[in-house]
Design a protein around this motif. Structure first.
Motif, PDB file in Angstrom:
ATOM      1  N   ALA A  55      -4.607 -17.916  79.499  1.00 11.28           N
ATOM      2  CA  ALA A  55      -4.410 -17.535  78.098  1.00 11.28           C
ATOM      3  C   ALA A  55      -5.653 -16.835  77.540  1.00 11.28           C
ATOM      4  CB  ALA A  55      -4.058 -18.757  77.266  1.00 11.28           C
ATOM      5  N   ALA A  56      -6.826 -17.342  77.914  1.00 11.60           N
ATOM      6  CA  ALA A  56      -8.068 -16.728  77.437  1.00 11.60           C
ATOM      7  C   ALA A  56      -8.240 -15.325  78.010  1.00 11.60           C
ATOM      8  CB  ALA A  56      -9.259 -17.614  77.833  1.00 11.60           C
ATOM      9  N   GLN A  57      -7.892 -15.140  79.294  1.00 11.58           N
ATOM     10  CA  GLN A  57      -8.034 -13.822  79.907  1.00 11.58           C
ATOM     11  C   GLN A  57      -7.053 -12.828  79.294  1.00 11.58           C
ATOM     12  OE1 GLN A  57     -10.456 -13.149  81.934  1.00 11.58           O
ATOM     13  NE2 GLN A  57      -9.904 -11.014  82.337  1.00 11.58           N
ATOM     14  N   LEU A  58      -5.831 -13.258  79.033  1.00  7.75           N
ATOM     15  CA  LEU A  58      -4.855 -12.378  78.399  1.00  7.75           C
ATOM     16  C   LEU A  58      -5.303 -12.024  76.981  1.00  7.75           C
ATOM     17  CD1 LEU A  58      -2.194 -10.871  78.235  1.00  7.75           C
ATOM     18  CD2 LEU A  58      -1.052 -13.045  77.748  1.00  7.75           C
ATOM     19  N   THR A  59      -5.857 -12.986  76.262  1.00  8.28           N
ATOM     20  CA  THR A  59      -6.365 -12.716  74.918  1.00  8.28           C
ATOM     21  C   THR A  59      -7.469 -11.672  74.959  1.00  8.28           C
ATOM     22  OG1 THR A  59      -5.821 -14.965  74.214  1.00  8.28           O
ATOM     23  CG2 THR A  59      -7.391 -13.750  72.857  1.00  8.28           C
ATOM     24  N   LEU A  60      -8.317 -11.729  75.972  1.00  7.97           N
ATOM     25  CA  LEU A  60      -9.365 -10.722  76.145  1.00  7.97           C
ATOM     26  C   LEU A  60      -8.758  -9.336  76.316  1.00  7.97           C
ATOM     27  CD1 LEU A  60     -12.662 -10.529  77.185  1.00  7.97           C
ATOM     28  CD2 LEU A  60     -11.387  -9.779  79.173  1.00  7.97           C
ATOM     29  N   LEU A  61      -7.705  -9.238  77.149  1.00 12.65           N
ATOM     30  CA  LEU A  61      -7.053  -7.944  77.360  1.00 12.65           C
ATOM     31  C   LEU A  61      -6.413  -7.438  76.070  1.00 12.65           C
ATOM     32  CD1 LEU A  61      -5.456  -8.588  80.856  1.00 12.65           C
ATOM     33  CD2 LEU A  61      -6.968  -6.685  80.296  1.00 12.65           C
ATOM     34  N   LEU A  62      -5.775  -8.318  75.331  1.00 10.50           N
ATOM     35  CA  LEU A  62      -5.160  -7.913  74.067  1.00 10.50           C
ATOM     36  C   LEU A  62      -6.220  -7.450  73.068  1.00 10.50           C
ATOM     37  CD1 LEU A  62      -2.460 -10.709  73.688  1.00 10.50           C
ATOM     38  CD2 LEU A  62      -2.118  -8.348  74.434  1.00 10.50           C
ATOM     39  N   SER A 121       0.978  -3.639  88.047  1.00 10.15           N
ATOM     40  CA  SER A 121       1.244  -5.041  87.748  1.00 10.15           C
ATOM     41  C   SER A 121       1.812  -5.125  86.336  1.00 10.15           C
ATOM     42  CB  SER A 121      -0.027  -5.891  87.860  1.00 10.15           C
ATOM     43  OG  SER A 121      -0.994  -5.476  86.919  1.00 10.15           O
ATOM     44  N   VAL A 122       2.583  -6.177  86.101  1.00  7.55           N
ATOM     45  CA  VAL A 122       3.148  -6.398  84.776  1.00  7.55           C
ATOM     46  C   VAL A 122       2.976  -7.864  84.407  1.00  7.55           C
ATOM     47  CG1 VAL A 122       5.480  -6.822  85.660  1.00  7.55           C
ATOM     48  CG2 VAL A 122       5.173  -6.065  83.296  1.00  7.55           C
ATOM     49  N   GLN A 123       2.605  -8.092  83.167  1.00  9.92           N
ATOM     50  CA  GLN A 123       2.456  -9.448  82.665  1.00  9.92           C
ATOM     51  C   GLN A 123       3.383  -9.616  81.466  1.00  9.92           C
ATOM     52  OE1 GLN A 123      -1.564 -10.678  82.065  1.00  9.92           O
ATOM     53  NE2 GLN A 123      -1.018 -12.801  81.686  1.00  9.92           N
ATOM     54  N   HIS A 124       4.347 -10.530  81.580  1.00 16.84           N
ATOM     55  CA  HIS A 124       5.251 -10.849  80.478  1.00 16.84           C
ATOM     56  C   HIS A 124       4.704 -12.052  79.717  1.00 16.84           C
ATOM     57  CE1 HIS A 124       7.885  -8.099  82.414  1.00 16.84           C
ATOM     58  NE2 HIS A 124       8.386  -8.937  83.308  1.00 16.84           N
ATOM     59  N   PHE A 125       4.746 -11.968  78.397  1.00 17.50           N
ATOM     60  CA  PHE A 125       4.319 -13.110  77.598  1.00 17.50           C
ATOM     61  C   PHE A 125       4.993 -13.048  76.231  1.00 17.50           C
ATOM     62  CE2 PHE A 125       1.407  -9.700  76.585  1.00 17.50           C
ATOM     63  CZ  PHE A 125       1.194  -9.817  75.220  1.00 17.50           C
ATOM     64  N   ALA A 126       5.024 -14.171  75.563  1.00 13.32           N
ATOM     65  CA  ALA A 126       5.626 -14.258  74.235  1.00 13.32           C
ATOM     66  C   ALA A 126       4.614 -14.835  73.259  1.00 13.32           C
ATOM     67  CB  ALA A 126       6.876 -15.132  74.274  1.00 13.32           C
ATOM     68  N   LEU A 127       4.687 -14.389  72.018  1.00 12.53           N
ATOM     69  CA  LEU A 127       3.880 -14.948  70.940  1.00 12.53           C
ATOM     70  C   LEU A 127       4.828 -15.617  69.958  1.00 12.53           C
ATOM     71  CD1 LEU A 127       1.202 -12.171  70.276  1.00 12.53           C
ATOM     72  CD2 LEU A 127       0.805 -14.487  71.098  1.00 12.53           C
ATOM     73  N   GLU A 128       4.751 -16.914  69.881  1.00  6.54           N
ATOM     74  CA  GLU A 128       5.692 -17.669  69.073  1.00  6.54           C
ATOM     75  C   GLU A 128       4.952 -18.452  67.985  1.00  6.54           C
ATOM     76  OE1 GLU A 128       7.323 -20.063  72.163  1.00  6.54           O
ATOM     77  OE2 GLU A 128       8.693 -18.499  72.875  1.00  6.54           O
ATOM     78  N   GLU A 129       5.654 -18.693  66.899  1.00  6.29           N
ATOM     79  CA  GLU A 129       5.074 -19.513  65.833  1.00  6.29           C
ATOM     80  C   GLU A 129       5.001 -20.969  66.273  1.00  6.29           C
ATOM     81  OE1 GLU A 129       3.702 -18.386  63.245  1.00  6.29           O
ATOM     82  OE2 GLU A 129       4.399 -16.306  63.296  1.00  6.29           O
ATOM     83  N   PRO A 130       3.949 -21.678  65.882  1.00  7.58           N
ATOM     84  CA  PRO A 130       2.827 -21.184  65.067  1.00  7.58           C
ATOM     85  C   PRO A 130       1.753 -20.530  65.939  1.00  7.58           C
ATOM     86  CG  PRO A 130       2.569 -23.527  65.441  1.00  7.58           C
ATOM     87  CD  PRO A 130       3.860 -23.132  66.119  1.00  7.58           C
ATOM     88  N   VAL A 131       1.190 -19.425  65.461  1.00  4.73           N
ATOM     89  CA  VAL A 131       0.091 -18.761  66.158  1.00  4.73           C
ATOM     90  C   VAL A 131      -1.219 -19.329  65.638  1.00  4.73           C
ATOM     91  CG1 VAL A 131      -1.064 -16.547  66.529  1.00  4.73           C
ATOM     92  CG2 VAL A 131       1.422 -16.655  66.504  1.00  4.73           C
ATOM     93  N   ASP A 132      -2.148 -19.554  66.534  1.00  2.00           N
ATOM     94  CA  ASP A 132      -3.449 -20.116  66.173  1.00  2.00           C
ATOM     95  C   ASP A 132      -4.072 -19.299  65.036  1.00  2.00           C
ATOM     96  OD1 ASP A 132      -5.987 -21.125  65.973  1.00  2.00           O
ATOM     97  OD2 ASP A 132      -6.509 -20.835  68.082  1.00  2.00           O
ATOM     98  N   SER A 133      -4.244 -19.940  63.889  1.00  2.00           N
ATOM     99  CA  SER A 133      -4.735 -19.224  62.706  1.00  2.00           C
ATOM    100  C   SER A 133      -6.173 -18.739  62.876  1.00  2.00           C
ATOM    101  CB  SER A 133      -4.634 -20.117  61.468  1.00  2.00           C
ATOM    102  OG  SER A 133      -5.434 -21.282  61.633  1.00  2.00           O
ATOM    103  N   GLU A 134      -6.907 -19.337  63.811  1.00  2.00           N
ATOM    104  CA  GLU A 134      -8.301 -18.940  64.024  1.00  2.00           C
ATOM    105  C   GLU A 134      -8.444 -17.874  65.110  1.00  2.00           C
ATOM    106  OE1 GLU A 134     -10.705 -22.353  64.703  1.00  2.00           O
ATOM    107  OE2 GLU A 134     -10.263 -23.252  62.746  1.00  2.00           O
ATOM    108  N   ASN A 135      -7.338 -17.499  65.747  1.00  2.00           N
ATOM    109  CA  ASN A 135      -7.398 -16.489  66.809  1.00  2.00           C
ATOM    110  C   ASN A 135      -6.980 -15.141  66.225  1.00  2.00           C
ATOM    111  OD1 ASN A 135      -6.879 -14.827  69.086  1.00  2.00           O
ATOM    112  ND2 ASN A 135      -6.707 -16.658  70.360  1.00  2.00           N
ATOM    113  N   ALA A 136      -7.968 -14.325  65.856  1.00  2.00           N
ATOM    114  CA  ALA A 136      -7.687 -13.049  65.192  1.00  2.00           C
ATOM    115  C   ALA A 136      -6.925 -12.089  66.090  1.00  2.00           C
ATOM    116  CB  ALA A 136      -8.995 -12.412  64.728  1.00  2.00           C
TER     117      ALA A 136
END
Length: 268
Positions: free
Chosen positions: A137-144, A75-90
């Motif tokens: 988004a929360a599940q992808l953040t967990l994987l990252l 499986s492949v998941q494409h995603f982008a991280l664009e400004e502004p990034v949540d400053s509280e999400n390390a």
């Protein structure tokens, strides 16, 4: 801001290849079954087996296909991280701005990641609404976050990873293997954990096993070609004393150093 793009799943064999491509977004590729060969950027070709993942950064060329005659489910998941990034999400802050590189989630570090990816895939099938998007988004953040915990990544060194690995192998050879994995990793510009994964994937041998092989080869040469004592040869090949060297030599060759010398050293 985390922007979710495509999340797809498929099966392919050696007739199907991943053509050389570089995307402007992140690719999180996970192998569900089989064995996948990959070349990412300038690194040597490496393999991902079932349960392992690679995170490919934007604008990084990659190619690959099924290893051998087997089938691969991935499986492949494409995603982008664009400004502004949540400053509280390390987690998202750690990945924002990454380009030209990749990170691996393999070996023991990949334990149970199948379950996390399956959850992400299930969420991707749900109707698009604010709640489901937030859950995705929360599940992808967990994987990252799993990638960060396993092997903090960084952009490639100034020389390509392939050149760096081969140069470091040559450097270790000139020293008869009497170096540490940590020293090799520092020269490559990676953490020790990430270096072990890269080295093993590229050469199908753990760096510690590579160094042991070099040390034993040098010990055999010294036993054949010199009159040095066992204690002297132990010191030259990185062992603290002759006892530790004797044990390692027997495990490796099935002979004691003295027997090896008697059998293979020139007579006269």
């Amino acid at each position: 801001m985390l922007r979710l793009l495509l999340h797809s799943y498929g099966q392919f064999d050696r007739r199907h290849t991943i053509a050389p491509v570089a995307w402007p977004h992140f690719d999180l590729l996970h192998v569900h079954a089989g064995r996948l060969r990959l070349r990412v950027g300038d690194t040597p070709e490496f393999f991902l087996k079932s349960g392992e993942s690679v995170l490919i950064f934007p604008h990084t060329p990659f190619s690959g296909g099924a290893a051998g005659d087997g089938r691969v489910r991935a499986s492949v998941q494409h995603f982008a991280l664009e400004e502004p990034v949540d400053s509280e999400n390390a987690v998202l802050r750690a990945w924002a701005g990454r380009k030209q590189g990749f990170a691996l989630l393999a070996g023991p570090n990949a334990n149970s990641v199948d379950r996390d990816v399956a959850r992400a895939m299930e969420l991707a099938t749900r109707p698009a609404n604010a709640v489901n998007t937030a859950l995705r988004a929360a599940q992808l953040t967990l994987l990252l976050g799993r990638f960060l915990q396993a092997a903090p990544s960084r952009p490639p060194p100034e020389t390509s990873s392939a050149e760096s690995l081969h140069q470091i192998m040559t450097w270790a050879r000139t020293r008869g293997g009497v170096v540490t994995v940590g020293e090799m990793a520092r020269r490559a510009g990676y953490s020790a954990a990430h270096f072990r994964l890269l080295f093993t994937a590229a050469f199908n041998e753990r760096p510690a096993a590579f160094l042991l092989r070099l040390r034993m080869n040098e010990a055999q040469r010294l036993l054949r070609e010199t009159r040095g004592t066992i204690k002297e040869i132990a010191g030259k090949t990185g062992y603290a004393d002759a006892v530790a060297f004797h044990r390692a030599f027997v495990r490796r060759t099935g002979r004691t150093p003295a027997n090896y010398r008697r059998q293979f050293a020139p007579r006269g």
